[in-house]
Scaffold this active site. Structure first.
Site, mmCIF file in Angstrom:
data_model
loop_
_atom_site.group_PDB
_atom_site.id
_atom_site.type_symbol
_atom_site.label_atom_id
_atom_site.label_comp_id
_atom_site.label_asym_id
_atom_site.label_seq_id
_atom_site.Cartn_x
_atom_site.Cartn_y
_atom_site.Cartn_z
ATOM 1 N N TYR A 21 -90.673 -17.291 -98.923
ATOM 2 C CA TYR A 21 -89.972 -17.712 -97.695
ATOM 3 C C TYR A 21 -90.362 -16.837 -96.507
ATOM 4 O O TYR A 21 -90.136 -17.228 -95.351
ATOM 5 C CB TYR A 21 -88.441 -17.621 -97.835
ATOM 6 C CG TYR A 21 -87.790 -18.446 -98.910
ATOM 7 C CD1 TYR A 21 -88.471 -19.452 -99.595
ATOM 8 C CD2 TYR A 21 -86.458 -18.221 -99.242
ATOM 9 C CE1 TYR A 21 -87.841 -20.182 -100.592
ATOM 10 C CE2 TYR A 21 -85.821 -18.957 -100.225
ATOM 11 C CZ TYR A 21 -86.515 -19.924 -100.904
ATOM 12 O OH TYR A 21 -85.887 -20.638 -101.875
ATOM 13 N N PRO A 60 -78.378 -28.576 -102.606
ATOM 14 C CA PRO A 60 -77.239 -29.385 -103.070
ATOM 15 C C PRO A 60 -76.864 -30.488 -102.084
ATOM 16 O O PRO A 60 -76.178 -31.438 -102.459
ATOM 17 C CB PRO A 60 -76.106 -28.353 -103.182
ATOM 18 C CG PRO A 60 -76.479 -27.284 -102.205
ATOM 19 C CD PRO A 60 -77.978 -27.188 -102.278
ATOM 20 N N SER A 102 -77.434 -23.363 -94.333
ATOM 21 C CA SER A 102 -77.264 -23.832 -92.966
ATOM 22 C C SER A 102 -77.602 -22.691 -92.015
ATOM 23 O O SER A 102 -77.513 -21.524 -92.391
ATOM 24 C CB SER A 102 -75.823 -24.297 -92.712
ATOM 25 O OG SER A 102 -75.674 -24.596 -91.332
HETATM 26 P P1 A2P Z 1 -78.637 -26.697 -90.399
HETATM 27 O O1 A2P Z 1 -79.397 -25.564 -91.048
HETATM 28 O O2 A2P Z 1 -79.214 -27.100 -89.071
HETATM 29 O O3 A2P Z 1 -77.154 -26.451 -90.353
HETATM 30 P P2 A2P Z 1 -79.530 -27.985 -98.480
HETATM 31 O O4 A2P Z 1 -78.462 -26.962 -98.654
HETATM 32 O O5 A2P Z 1 -79.455 -29.134 -99.431
HETATM 33 O O6 A2P Z 1 -80.918 -27.385 -98.458
HETATM 34 O O7 A2P Z 1 -79.316 -28.668 -97.029
HETATM 35 C C1 A2P Z 1 -79.556 -27.945 -95.866
HETATM 36 C C2 A2P Z 1 -79.606 -28.895 -94.691
HETATM 37 O O8 A2P Z 1 -78.336 -29.475 -94.463
HETATM 38 C C3 A2P Z 1 -80.007 -28.200 -93.421
HETATM 39 O O9 A2P Z 1 -80.830 -29.082 -92.686
HETATM 40 C C4 A2P Z 1 -78.671 -27.963 -92.696
HETATM 41 O O10 A2P Z 1 -78.851 -28.000 -91.304
HETATM 42 C C5 A2P Z 1 -77.852 -29.134 -93.156
HETATM 43 N N1 A2P Z 1 -76.426 -28.785 -93.300
HETATM 44 C C6 A2P Z 1 -75.913 -27.765 -94.035
HETATM 45 N N2 A2P Z 1 -74.570 -27.777 -93.987
HETATM 46 C C7 A2P Z 1 -74.213 -28.802 -93.210
HETATM 47 C C8 A2P Z 1 -72.959 -29.318 -92.761
HETATM 48 N N3 A2P Z 1 -71.824 -28.756 -93.135
HETATM 49 N N4 A2P Z 1 -72.984 -30.413 -91.937
HETATM 50 C C9 A2P Z 1 -74.142 -30.985 -91.553
HETATM 51 N N5 A2P Z 1 -75.356 -30.544 -91.936
HETATM 52 C C10 A2P Z 1 -75.408 -29.458 -92.741
#
Ligand code: A2P
Length: 277
Positions: free
Chosen positions: A59, A192, A234
């Site tokens: 990363y 997830p 996020s």
């Molecule tokens: P961002 O980083 O702009 O908040 P995963 O955990 O499956 O990898 O998903 C991550 C993605 O989901 C990222 O693009 C993140 O965007 C977005 N994300 C994470 N939490 C939320 C939330 N509570 N509401 C909307 N989008 C979210």
């Protein structure tokens, strides 16, 4: 921070087969840019109560994770830190030592092979060396199918304690989960939220609206009730906080079944839909 967001120790840890424990909820930093974006995200996560950060050599943001940890003021021994061996490199123990330097810590809580590059087994002896030298307390793998896990277990002095895989209702790898459970290997769920793709799904939205929760919370909670360790990501402070507020509600058996039915892997024992490296 609202009281209900505070993650109490005890009830929210998962016991590993080597005797160590790991917080059930972790903060993943895949695709979080090195520098202020990563430093802020990890600091907010620690301020929101997360005590488990998941990074990787590939990363390129281990230095920022270390900086955030120091700036947060949270004592090192209260935070579980995972990094992953980049199997494009040769020597897991030497690479772990480099990670320690970048993170600014004297041990990793968990060190896992990022993916089974070339074959499933070659890197494992080096992972065991990393643990023997005290660079990592626990060692495991990521993106390993049950077949690949069995290949490692057959040659290992001690078996991997964790397999980190893409896991969600839409990637409900039931045979993989059950196979890991049968081998004493804990499953960690990455992506997830389907890297965001699953958040607008109709079934998930219907359940979330009915419970007065966000769709992200429903998806994270599903992983917890499927007995996995879960790593939502996020870069937004309010989302980081909200994604951790998953220990004050439960999904009913009926809602779990509705979410289970979203699986489109056929309940596979494979860790990935296709070879992506
Ligand atoms: P961002 O980083 O702009 O908040 P995963 O955990 O499956 O990898 O998903 C991550 C993605 O989901 C990222 O693009 C993140 O965007 C977005 N994300 C994470 N939490 C939320 C939330 N509570 N509401 C909307 N989008 C979210």
């Amino acid at each position: 921070m609202p009281e209900e967001n505070v993650i109490s120790e005890e009830q929210q840890r998962h016991k590993l087969s080597d005797g160590h424990t790991i917080p059930t909820l972790g903060f993943g930093v895949w695709q979080v840019a090195d520098g202020p974006e990563c430093v802020n995200a990890v600091r907010w996560a620690l301020e929101s109560g997360y005590r488990h950060i998941d990074t990787a050599q590939a990363y390129g943001n281990e230095r920022s994770v270390g900086q955030a940890l120091r700036e947060s003021g949270v004592p090192r021994d209260q935070v579980f830190i995972t990094t992953k061996f980049n199997p494009g490199r040769k020597d897991p123990a030497a690479e772990a030592e480099q990670s320690l330097e970048r993170l600014g810590v004297d041990h990793l809580d968990l060190y896992i092979i990022h993916w089974p590059r070339k074959n499933a087994t070659w890197a494992w002896p080096g992972m065991e060396t990393a643990r023997e030298r005290g660079y990592a307390r626990s060692i495991g793998v990521s993106n390993y199918s049950i077949k690949e896990l069995d290949e490692v277990i057959a040659t290992a002095s001690s078996a991997p304690v964790i397999n980190q895989v893409q896991f969600s209702p839409f990637e409900y790898r039931r045979a993989l989960l059950e196979g890991c459970e049968a081998r004493g290997v804990a499953v960690e769920a990455y992506s997830p939220l389907g890297t965001g793709r699953h958040l607008a799904d109709r079934t998930v939205t219907e359940i979330a609206d009915r419970l007065g929760r966000t769709t992200a919370q429903v998806l994270v909670r599903w992983c917890i009730q499927r007995q996995t360790i879960v790593l939502p990501k996020s870069t937004h402070r309010e989302r980081i906080e909200a994604n951790a507020a998953v220990f004050d509600f439960a999904l009913s058996d009926e809602d779990m079944a509705k979410l289970d039915a979203l699986d489109d892997t056929g309940g596979t024992a494979e860790a990935r839909g296709r070879k992506w490296w």
